[in-house]
Scaffold this active site. Sequence first.
Site, PDB file in Angstrom:
ATOM      1  N   SER A  48      21.341  52.814  52.584  1.00  0.00           N
ATOM      2  CA  SER A  48      22.025  52.169  51.449  1.00  0.00           C
ATOM      3  C   SER A  48      23.412  51.659  51.832  1.00  0.00           C
ATOM      4  CB  SER A  48      22.127  53.155  50.286  1.00  0.00           C
ATOM      5  OG  SER A  48      22.791  54.333  50.726  1.00  0.00           O
ATOM      6  N   ALA A  95      25.590  48.395  54.089  1.00  0.00           N
ATOM      7  CA  ALA A  95      25.684  46.935  53.936  1.00  0.00           C
ATOM      8  C   ALA A  95      24.330  46.258  54.157  1.00  0.00           C
ATOM      9  CB  ALA A  95      26.711  46.383  54.923  1.00  0.00           C
ATOM     10  N   TRP A 154      33.265  53.169  55.417  1.00  0.00           N
ATOM     11  CA  TRP A 154      34.438  53.527  56.225  1.00  0.00           C
ATOM     12  C   TRP A 154      35.048  52.328  56.952  1.00  0.00           C
ATOM     13  CZ3 TRP A 154      33.940  58.829  59.147  1.00  0.00           C
ATOM     14  CH2 TRP A 154      33.543  59.807  58.242  1.00  0.00           C
ATOM     15  N   ALA A 155      34.382  51.176  56.878  1.00  0.00           N
ATOM     16  CA  ALA A 155      34.877  50.033  57.668  1.00  0.00           C
ATOM     17  C   ALA A 155      36.268  49.626  57.193  1.00  0.00           C
ATOM     18  CB  ALA A 155      33.905  48.871  57.559  1.00  0.00           C
ATOM     19  N   GLY A 196      37.526  44.318  58.647  1.00  0.00           N
ATOM     20  CA  GLY A 196      37.026  43.214  57.849  1.00  0.00           C
ATOM     21  C   GLY A 196      35.754  42.598  58.383  1.00  0.00           C
ATOM     22  N   GLU A 204      41.713  40.066  65.259  1.00  0.00           N
ATOM     23  CA  GLU A 204      41.373  41.282  66.008  1.00  0.00           C
ATOM     24  C   GLU A 204      41.084  40.903  67.453  1.00  0.00           C
ATOM     25  OE1 GLU A 204      38.200  43.008  63.684  1.00  0.00           O
ATOM     26  OE2 GLU A 204      39.602  43.972  62.327  1.00  0.00           O
ATOM     27  N   HIS A 235      35.861  52.652  70.422  1.00  0.00           N
ATOM     28  CA  HIS A 235      37.002  51.960  69.814  1.00  0.00           C
ATOM     29  C   HIS A 235      38.256  52.491  70.483  1.00  0.00           C
ATOM     30  CE1 HIS A 235      39.807  50.374  66.890  1.00  0.00           C
ATOM     31  NE2 HIS A 235      38.818  49.762  66.265  1.00  0.00           N
ATOM     32  N   ARG A 292      37.409  45.070  73.153  1.00  0.00           N
ATOM     33  CA  ARG A 292      37.503  46.529  73.049  1.00  0.00           C
ATOM     34  C   ARG A 292      37.190  47.293  74.312  1.00  0.00           C
ATOM     35  NH1 ARG A 292      34.901  47.469  67.211  1.00  0.00           N
ATOM     36  NH2 ARG A 292      36.714  46.530  66.237  1.00  0.00           N
ATOM     37  N   HIS A 305      32.308  54.407  68.686  1.00  0.00           N
ATOM     38  CA  HIS A 305      32.530  53.694  67.424  1.00  0.00           C
ATOM     39  C   HIS A 305      31.304  52.925  66.949  1.00  0.00           C
ATOM     40  CE1 HIS A 305      34.749  51.486  64.397  1.00  0.00           C
ATOM     41  NE2 HIS A 305      34.446  50.329  64.951  1.00  0.00           N
ATOM     42  N   GLU A 324      23.161  48.074  62.029  1.00  0.00           N
ATOM     43  CA  GLU A 324      23.536  48.745  63.286  1.00  0.00           C
ATOM     44  C   GLU A 324      22.348  49.401  63.988  1.00  0.00           C
ATOM     45  OE1 GLU A 324      27.158  51.027  62.953  1.00  0.00           O
ATOM     46  OE2 GLU A 324      26.911  51.863  64.971  1.00  0.00           O
ATOM     47  N   ARG A 338      30.253  44.567  71.388  1.00  0.00           N
ATOM     48  CA  ARG A 338      30.378  43.857  70.109  1.00  0.00           C
ATOM     49  C   ARG A 338      31.792  43.337  69.890  1.00  0.00           C
ATOM     50  NH1 ARG A 338      31.984  45.456  64.841  1.00  0.00           N
ATOM     51  NH2 ARG A 338      32.269  47.591  65.548  1.00  0.00           N
TER      52      ARG A 338
HETATM   53  P1  FAD Z   1      25.390  52.302  57.398  1.00  0.00           P
HETATM   54  O1  FAD Z   1      26.405  51.702  56.531  1.00  0.00           O
HETATM   55  O2  FAD Z   1      25.861  53.284  58.417  1.00  0.00           O
HETATM   56  O3  FAD Z   1      24.346  53.001  56.438  1.00  0.00           O
HETATM   57  C1  FAD Z   1      23.291  53.778  56.955  1.00  0.00           C
HETATM   58  C2  FAD Z   1      22.445  54.243  55.789  1.00  0.00           C
HETATM   59  O4  FAD Z   1      21.247  54.803  56.279  1.00  0.00           O
HETATM   60  C3  FAD Z   1      23.095  55.313  54.936  1.00  0.00           C
HETATM   61  O5  FAD Z   1      22.808  55.057  53.583  1.00  0.00           O
HETATM   62  C4  FAD Z   1      22.380  56.589  55.378  1.00  0.00           C
HETATM   63  O6  FAD Z   1      22.293  57.566  54.364  1.00  0.00           O
HETATM   64  C5  FAD Z   1      21.008  56.030  55.662  1.00  0.00           C
HETATM   65  N1  FAD Z   1      20.198  56.838  56.577  1.00  0.00           N
HETATM   66  C6  FAD Z   1      20.410  57.088  57.886  1.00  0.00           C
HETATM   67  N2  FAD Z   1      19.434  57.878  58.369  1.00  0.00           N
HETATM   68  C7  FAD Z   1      18.583  58.114  57.348  1.00  0.00           C
HETATM   69  C8  FAD Z   1      17.415  58.877  57.200  1.00  0.00           C
HETATM   70  N3  FAD Z   1      16.866  59.552  58.212  1.00  0.00           N
HETATM   71  N4  FAD Z   1      16.813  58.903  55.988  1.00  0.00           N
HETATM   72  C9  FAD Z   1      17.338  58.241  54.919  1.00  0.00           C
HETATM   73  N5  FAD Z   1      18.460  57.511  55.005  1.00  0.00           N
HETATM   74  C10 FAD Z   1      19.075  57.456  56.200  1.00  0.00           C
HETATM   75  N6  FAD Z   1      32.324  46.695  61.344  1.00  0.00           N
HETATM   76  C11 FAD Z   1      32.872  45.524  60.987  1.00  0.00           C
HETATM   77  O7  FAD Z   1      32.217  44.474  61.081  1.00  0.00           O
HETATM   78  N7  FAD Z   1      34.149  45.479  60.506  1.00  0.00           N
HETATM   79  C12 FAD Z   1      34.921  46.597  60.381  1.00  0.00           C
HETATM   80  O8  FAD Z   1      36.052  46.523  59.934  1.00  0.00           O
HETATM   81  C13 FAD Z   1      34.364  47.840  60.780  1.00  0.00           C
HETATM   82  N8  FAD Z   1      35.107  48.975  60.708  1.00  0.00           N
HETATM   83  C14 FAD Z   1      34.507  50.168  61.000  1.00  0.00           C
HETATM   84  C15 FAD Z   1      35.240  51.346  60.843  1.00  0.00           C
HETATM   85  C16 FAD Z   1      34.636  52.572  61.076  1.00  0.00           C
HETATM   86  C17 FAD Z   1      35.427  53.839  60.900  1.00  0.00           C
HETATM   87  C18 FAD Z   1      33.284  52.619  61.502  1.00  0.00           C
HETATM   88  C19 FAD Z   1      32.621  53.929  61.770  1.00  0.00           C
HETATM   89  C20 FAD Z   1      32.567  51.447  61.679  1.00  0.00           C
HETATM   90  C21 FAD Z   1      33.162  50.218  61.433  1.00  0.00           C
HETATM   91  N9  FAD Z   1      32.462  49.029  61.583  1.00  0.00           N
HETATM   92  C22 FAD Z   1      33.032  47.846  61.235  1.00  0.00           C
HETATM   93  C23 FAD Z   1      31.024  49.056  61.885  1.00  0.00           C
HETATM   94  C24 FAD Z   1      30.260  48.884  60.573  1.00  0.00           C
HETATM   95  O9  FAD Z   1      30.911  49.597  59.543  1.00  0.00           O
HETATM   96  C25 FAD Z   1      28.839  49.401  60.678  1.00  0.00           C
HETATM   97  O10 FAD Z   1      28.227  48.909  61.837  1.00  0.00           O
HETATM   98  C26 FAD Z   1      28.033  48.946  59.470  1.00  0.00           C
HETATM   99  O11 FAD Z   1      28.669  49.342  58.287  1.00  0.00           O
HETATM  100  C27 FAD Z   1      26.633  49.527  59.537  1.00  0.00           C
HETATM  101  O12 FAD Z   1      25.987  49.248  58.318  1.00  0.00           O
HETATM  102  P2  FAD Z   1      24.473  49.636  58.145  1.00  0.00           P
HETATM  103  O13 FAD Z   1      24.076  49.158  56.807  1.00  0.00           O
HETATM  104  O14 FAD Z   1      23.703  49.212  59.325  1.00  0.00           O
HETATM  105  O15 FAD Z   1      24.488  51.252  58.179  1.00  0.00           O
HETATM  106  C1  SIN Z   2      38.511  47.975  63.058  1.00  0.00           C
HETATM  107  O1  SIN Z   2      38.967  47.813  61.937  1.00  0.00           O
HETATM  108  O2  SIN Z   2      39.175  48.082  64.085  1.00  0.00           O
HETATM  109  C2  SIN Z   2      37.041  48.064  63.189  1.00  0.00           C
HETATM  110  C3  SIN Z   2      36.499  46.712  63.218  1.00  0.00           C
HETATM  111  C4  SIN Z   2      35.122  46.749  63.766  1.00  0.00           C
HETATM  112  O3  SIN Z   2      34.624  47.795  64.166  1.00  0.00           O
HETATM  113  O4  SIN Z   2      34.527  45.671  63.821  1.00  0.00           O
END
Ligand code: FAD
Ligand code: SIN
Length: 534
Positions: free
Chosen positions: A13, A15, A45-46, A49, A116, A240, A291, A352, A376, A387
């Site tokens: 759930s 992005a 947690w992102a 941007g 960035e 990171h 990075r 990261h 991801e 990346r």
């Molecule tokens: P996630 O948002 O990680 O969601 C995963 C989902 O899967 C969750 O709902 C979880 O509950 C569910 N899930 C996982 N395993 C299971 C399971 N076995 N059963 C049921 N559900 C499960 N990227 C950027 O582009 N810009 C940024 O500024 C940025 N900043 C970041 C800062 C931090 C601190 C971090 C950690 C990452 C950052 N990133 C950033 C990377 C980016 O946030 C992630 O790559 C992106 O949000 C991943 O989204 P997603 O939907 O793939 O997974």
């Molecule tokens: C950050 O804000 O430095 C994270 C950005 C990213 O992971 O893309």
Amino acid sequence: MPTTTHNVIIIGSGAAGLTAAINLAQDRKVLVLAKGALDGGSTNWAQGGIAAVLDAGDSFEAHVEDTMVAGAGLNDRATVEFVVSEAPAAIERLAKLGVPFNAGEDFGDRWHLTREGGHSHRRIVHVDDATGHAVQVALLKAARANPNITLVEDLIAIDLITSRHGERYSGDGHVWGVYAFNKKTKHVDALLGKATILCTGGAGRTYLFSTAPRGATGDGIAMAWRAGCRVSNMEMNQFHPTCLYNLEVKNFLITEAVRGEGGHLKLPPGVPGGGERFMPRFDPREELAPRDVVARAIDHEIKRLGLDYVHLDISHKPPEFVKHHFPTIYARLLDLDIDITKEPIPVVPAQHYTCGGVVIDLDGRTDLPGLYAAGEVTESGLHGANRLASNSLLECFVFGEAAASHIRAHWDELPAPPPIRPWDESRVTNSDEEVIVQHNWKEIRRFMWDYVGIVRTTKRLERAQHRVALLAQEVDDYYGNFRVTPDLIELRNLLEVARLIVRSALHRKESRGLHYTLDYPETLEAAVDTVLAP
Ligand code: FAD
Ligand code: SIN
């Protein structure tokens, strides 16, 4: 054991998952599951941007080139061009859903664009320094308001349901949904659908120090691999450069935008060169190099001088500027007695982002019929060997949309699920030795950090491989004999992912992007993906 049938099942759930759900819900009923809270993934947690070409002086070509340069040529150009060209529309959709991107500071600029590392232009839209939270809130609001979307927390996917689990074996690998452990009932549900989308995020928690949340255990990668999908470039783990160094708060990221807005990396006082910037010695792009370059430079200085951390300093900027651009970081660090308007921030690199993952095409299709993936968890070809900052959320929006559109366009061709065998709970008992699970969790994360980190050698990788093999025997045995628990499900996946990372790292006989090994320091002429097939 309840069996329920849905149109489409989305695992995750964040992005990617919610973008797909909102698109699909135009004409399909969707079940979205999360292993914990709905906002428990990395998305929330992102910080920095989302990258998109939105300025007249910028161009798609420049964004493509920056992405390819950061990715050390391992990216798939067609994928990069696809994602970059879809980016402005993705940002518009988010703005329409109510994401309050910061307004431009100059007359006529709709949004403020930050910068960035690795970007040749300002092209990052953001919501202060907490963009992910704003995105998560807006997507969840839209999903909750949609009667075609059912959101369920605390359901942990264990394994994909494939044709092997059908009452009549067909063996074509079709995916019909997922077996999931229900934390409330403590039983395993079978969730069936015509299509399943994996949006489970990354595998940061394979490493001892990671900026990612507790649930980033690579479940989707491990499930897809076990079901028969190829995975690619698993050795490419992004570190990171600037995670807060603090003995209590272990995974607080200091956004790259701090360097983008003028922050400097310096050696701490008390060592030769103390108080001085060191990035100019490593790369002409200085603090704004990609990075992998910055993380390796910090790692080098920490090891060379025996430091615990280096300093990230933005205190030379006016205090109002710092507080305006980084309100979340300012407040959080003030709580820890660090006033970033007056003093530097102690930082270290930390895992990261998982650049490798499940192989998908431009429609988000995996190798198995009925199974899609986005975000991801995937290796779409966008990131290559490293990346580019803020391309990850973008990938979630573009591929979440692409997978959903493909499913809707091909709905009538998708067969309905056949009768499925229920999860067999009769042969196992409750574990009497939970300590094994806890111990193995810690052991994996420790040896991955020590042996499969920023700088690698073949000897260290072989040590890690040996540890993985020993633990695999123990974990397989344990998994086969005891009733599943959330920790056991994650441990099994963590180990599977660790095995894939080590195997891929040993396979690559060069240094490229995030994979840097002292035994093969050169980069080979041809950029070749590390593709593992089950
Ligand atoms: P996630 O948002 O990680 O969601 C995963 C989902 O899967 C969750 O709902 C979880 O509950 C569910 N899930 C996982 N395993 C299971 C399971 N076995 N059963 C049921 N559900 C499960 N990227 C950027 O582009 N810009 C940024 O500024 C940025 N900043 C970041 C800062 C931090 C601190 C971090 C950690 C990452 C950052 N990133 C950033 C990377 C980016 O946030 C992630 O790559 C992106 O949000 C991943 O989204 P997603 O939907 O793939 O997974
Ligand atoms: C950050 O804000 O430095 C994270 C950005 C990213 O992971 O893309």
